[in-house]
Motif scaffolding. Structure first.
Motif, PDB file in Angstrom:
ATOM      1  N   PRO A 155       0.832  -1.205   0.000  1.00 15.57           N
ATOM      2  CA  PRO A 155       0.000   0.000   0.000  1.00 15.57           C
ATOM      3  C   PRO A 155       0.868   1.256   0.000  1.00 15.57           C
ATOM      4  N   GLY A 156       0.455   2.232  -0.740  1.00 11.55           N
ATOM      5  CA  GLY A 156       1.225   3.462  -0.833  1.00 11.55           C
ATOM      6  C   GLY A 156       2.143   3.512  -2.031  1.00 11.55           C
ATOM      7  N   GLN A 157       2.361   2.370  -2.682  1.00  8.38           N
ATOM      8  CA  GLN A 157       3.204   2.365  -3.879  1.00  8.38           C
ATOM      9  C   GLN A 157       2.412   2.693  -5.143  1.00  8.38           C
ATOM     10  N   THR A 158       1.110   2.824  -4.970  1.00  6.90           N
ATOM     11  CA  THR A 158       0.236   3.266  -6.052  1.00  6.90           C
ATOM     12  C   THR A 158      -0.631   4.382  -5.502  1.00  6.90           C
ATOM     13  N   PRO A 159      -0.629   5.567  -6.095  1.00 10.18           N
ATOM     14  CA  PRO A 159      -1.381   6.690  -5.536  1.00 10.18           C
ATOM     15  C   PRO A 159      -2.887   6.540  -5.706  1.00 10.18           C
ATOM     16  N   ALA A 160      -3.619   7.278  -4.888  1.00  7.08           N
ATOM     17  CA  ALA A 160      -5.077   7.320  -5.016  1.00  7.08           C
ATOM     18  C   ALA A 160      -5.469   8.127  -6.251  1.00  7.08           C
ATOM     19  N   VAL A 161      -6.683   7.905  -6.721  1.00  7.17           N
ATOM     20  CA  VAL A 161      -7.202   8.667  -7.855  1.00  7.17           C
ATOM     21  C   VAL A 161      -7.357  10.130  -7.443  1.00  7.17           C
ATOM     22  N   PRO A 162      -6.826  11.065  -8.205  1.00  7.41           N
ATOM     23  CA  PRO A 162      -6.992  12.473  -7.853  1.00  7.41           C
ATOM     24  C   PRO A 162      -8.449  12.907  -8.006  1.00  7.41           C
ATOM     25  N   GLU A 163      -8.896  13.776  -7.142  1.00  7.13           N
ATOM     26  CA  GLU A 163     -10.287  14.213  -7.175  1.00  7.13           C
ATOM     27  C   GLU A 163     -10.484  15.360  -8.161  1.00  7.13           C
ATOM     28  N   ASP A 164     -11.695  15.419  -8.733  1.00  8.18           N
ATOM     29  CA  ASP A 164     -12.155  16.570  -9.527  1.00  8.18           C
ATOM     30  C   ASP A 164     -11.225  16.876 -10.696  1.00  8.18           C
ATOM     31  N   ALA A 165     -10.785  15.853 -11.395  1.00  3.98           N
ATOM     32  CA  ALA A 165      -9.849  16.032 -12.501  1.00  3.98           C
ATOM     33  C   ALA A 165     -10.432  15.452 -13.788  1.00  3.98           C
ATOM     34  N   ILE A 166      -9.959  15.942 -14.914  1.00  2.00           N
ATOM     35  CA  ILE A 166     -10.296  15.335 -16.203  1.00  2.00           C
ATOM     36  C   ILE A 166      -9.464  14.064 -16.355  1.00  2.00           C
ATOM     37  N   ALA A 167     -10.146  12.940 -16.537  1.00  5.15           N
ATOM     38  CA  ALA A 167      -9.446  11.663 -16.645  1.00  5.15           C
ATOM     39  C   ALA A 167      -9.306  11.185 -18.083  1.00  5.15           C
ATOM     40  N   TYR A 168     -10.265  11.544 -18.913  1.00  2.00           N
ATOM     41  CA  TYR A 168     -10.245  11.047 -20.285  1.00  2.00           C
ATOM     42  C   TYR A 168     -11.072  11.972 -21.162  1.00  2.00           C
ATOM     43  N   ILE A 169     -10.644  12.155 -22.394  1.00  2.00           N
ATOM     44  CA  ILE A 169     -11.362  12.972 -23.372  1.00  2.00           C
ATOM     45  C   ILE A 169     -11.667  12.083 -24.567  1.00  2.00           C
ATOM     46  N   ASP A 170     -12.938  11.853 -24.841  1.00  2.00           N
ATOM     47  CA  ASP A 170     -13.257  10.922 -25.920  1.00  2.00           C
ATOM     48  C   ASP A 170     -13.292  11.637 -27.270  1.00  2.00           C
ATOM     49  N   GLY A 171     -13.578  10.889 -28.312  1.00  2.00           N
ATOM     50  CA  GLY A 171     -13.522  11.416 -29.666  1.00  2.00           C
ATOM     51  C   GLY A 171     -14.566  12.470 -29.967  1.00  2.00           C
ATOM     52  N   TYR A 172     -15.603  12.567 -29.122  1.00  2.00           N
ATOM     53  CA  TYR A 172     -16.624  13.589 -29.300  1.00  2.00           C
ATOM     54  C   TYR A 172     -16.295  14.876 -28.543  1.00  2.00           C
ATOM     55  N   GLY A 173     -15.186  14.851 -27.799  1.00  2.00           N
ATOM     56  CA  GLY A 173     -14.845  16.003 -26.980  1.00  2.00           C
ATOM     57  C   GLY A 173     -15.531  16.005 -25.629  1.00  2.00           C
ATOM     58  N   ASN A 174     -16.134  14.879 -25.251  1.00  2.69           N
ATOM     59  CA  ASN A 174     -16.728  14.767 -23.917  1.00  2.69           C
ATOM     60  C   ASN A 174     -15.622  14.632 -22.879  1.00  2.69           C
ATOM     61  N   LEU A 175     -15.774  15.306 -21.753  1.00  4.37           N
ATOM     62  CA  LEU A 175     -14.765  15.305 -20.699  1.00  4.37           C
ATOM     63  C   LEU A 175     -15.212  14.365 -19.587  1.00  4.37           C
ATOM     64  N   LYS A 176     -14.534  13.233 -19.464  1.00  2.00           N
ATOM     65  CA  LYS A 176     -14.839  12.277 -18.406  1.00  2.00           C
ATOM     66  C   LYS A 176     -13.981  12.636 -17.193  1.00  2.00           C
ATOM     67  N   THR A 177     -14.616  12.753 -16.036  1.00  3.40           N
ATOM     68  CA  THR A 177     -13.931  13.270 -14.860  1.00  3.40           C
ATOM     69  C   THR A 177     -13.803  12.215 -13.765  1.00  3.40           C
ATOM     70  N   THR A 178     -13.058  12.582 -12.723  1.00  2.63           N
ATOM     71  CA  THR A 178     -12.946  11.726 -11.536  1.00  2.63           C
ATOM     72  C   THR A 178     -13.896  12.198 -10.433  1.00  2.63           C
ATOM     73  N   MET A 179     -14.977  12.822 -10.823  1.00  2.00           N
ATOM     74  CA  MET A 179     -16.000  13.276  -9.881  1.00  2.00           C
ATOM     75  C   MET A 179     -17.082  12.205  -9.810  1.00  2.00           C
ATOM     76  N   ARG A 180     -17.289  11.652  -8.646  1.00  2.21           N
ATOM     77  CA  ARG A 180     -18.253  10.563  -8.487  1.00  2.21           C
ATOM     78  C   ARG A 180     -19.684  11.081  -8.610  1.00  2.21           C
ATOM     79  N   ALA A 181     -20.493  10.353  -9.351  1.00  5.91           N
ATOM     80  CA  ALA A 181     -21.875  10.772  -9.560  1.00  5.91           C
ATOM     81  C   ALA A 181     -22.670  10.787  -8.260  1.00  5.91           C
ATOM     82  N   ASP A 182     -22.390   9.834  -7.361  1.00  4.33           N
ATOM     83  CA  ASP A 182     -23.177   9.761  -6.126  1.00  4.33           C
ATOM     84  C   ASP A 182     -22.786  10.823  -5.106  1.00  4.33           C
ATOM     85  N   ALA A 183     -21.767  11.631  -5.431  1.00  2.00           N
ATOM     86  CA  ALA A 183     -21.349  12.692  -4.521  1.00  2.00           C
ATOM     87  C   ALA A 183     -21.886  14.060  -4.929  1.00  2.00           C
TER      88      ALA A 183
END
Length: 263
Positions: A155-183
């Motif tokens: 544990p600790g050798q792999t970091p946690a997912v950063p919060e409130d960040a852009i994680a992926y941009i798809d071919g349509y220009g949609n911005l997928k984030t690390t913001m949880r929907a249930d939050a």
């Protein structure tokens, strides 16, 4: 055997992808490669793709082979092109993940993994390790060789997912984030203001459907997400412009850029 190759080599027609596929097929003749490019050094995007592919249903025997290795684990000059170590994860779906433990590459799957270990292969010896060194090691792991894996990743050798960040941009220009929907605290249809890198735009909170009108910016649960080994579902918020391109609207932000939701 389905083998996803997630890497920052450039477009799928780049020579590097061809060389890696050729070397993987040499050691795993039954491999059926599927190529997924991510931006240069974008370990967060790689990690997002790994989880989306690995934590959802997949054919038996599926392997994810990834390489986004910015060699940022140390800043000093390197001996023999040393870089981040090759790692292995076994996911609850049965998917096996093999790739360098660089940045956030394993962050989305580290808690879901049933097994997370180092691979028994040198981290140095070639500038193009994912062609010259790692395919043979990946094949040994895939074929179940008993000496292919080394110690458990602590544990600790792999970091946690950063919060409130852009994680992926798809071919349509949609911005997928690390913001949880249930939050999220906004009801569907509520107005929200979003800021990315100094660029601010009005959007409408959504429920994951095309409930916004043409030309309207939406902030809603996206199509990406998965279920962990405890049965808990995770869905991620997405920013999309119906009939347009959200990435262009926000002046082409990068992977890892922060997303602010303003009241």
């Amino acid at each position: 055997m389905l083998v996803h190759i997630v890497a920052d080599y450039g477009p799928t027609g780049d020579l590097a992808f061809a060389e890696v596929v050729q070397r993987i097929k040499l050691h795993l003749p039954d491999a059926e490669p599927v190529l997924t490019p991510v931006p240069a050094f974008a370990t967060l995007a790689a990690g997002f793709c790994i989880a989306q592919l690995g934590l959802n249903d997949a054919p038996a025997g599926t392997i994810i082979y990834h390489n986004v290795a910015p060699r940022q684990d140390v800043e000093e000059a390197r001996e023999a092109n040393a870089g981040e170590r090759l790692a292995f994860a076994r996911l609850p779906t049965g998917v096996r993940v093999i790739g360098v433990n660089a940045g956030y590459a394993f962050s989305f799957v580290r808690d879901a993994a049933e097994e997370l270990r180092w691979a028994a292969v040198p981290a140095a010896g070639s500038q193009f390790r994912s062609r010259d060194l790692f395919p043979q090691a990946a094949a040994a792991i895939a074929l179940g060789h008993p000496d292919a894996l080394a110690e458990t990743i602590e544990p600790g050798q792999t970091p946690a997912v950063p919060e409130d960040a852009i994680a992926y941009i798809d071919g349509y220009g949609n911005l997928k984030t690390t913001m949880r929907a249930d939050a999220q605290r906004f009801a569907a249809g509520a107005p929200v203001r979003l800021r990315i890198g100094g660029h601010e735009h009005k959007a409408t909170a959504g429920d994951g459907t095309f409930s916004v009108t043409h030309g309207q910016l939406a902030f809603a649960p996206g199509s990406s997400g998965w279920t962990d080994r405890m049965g808990s579902e995770t869905r991620w918020m997405e920013i999309f412009l119906r009939g347009g391109n959200a990435w262009e609207t926000f002046q082409r932000p990068g992977i890892g850029d922060q997303v602010e939701v303003l009241d």
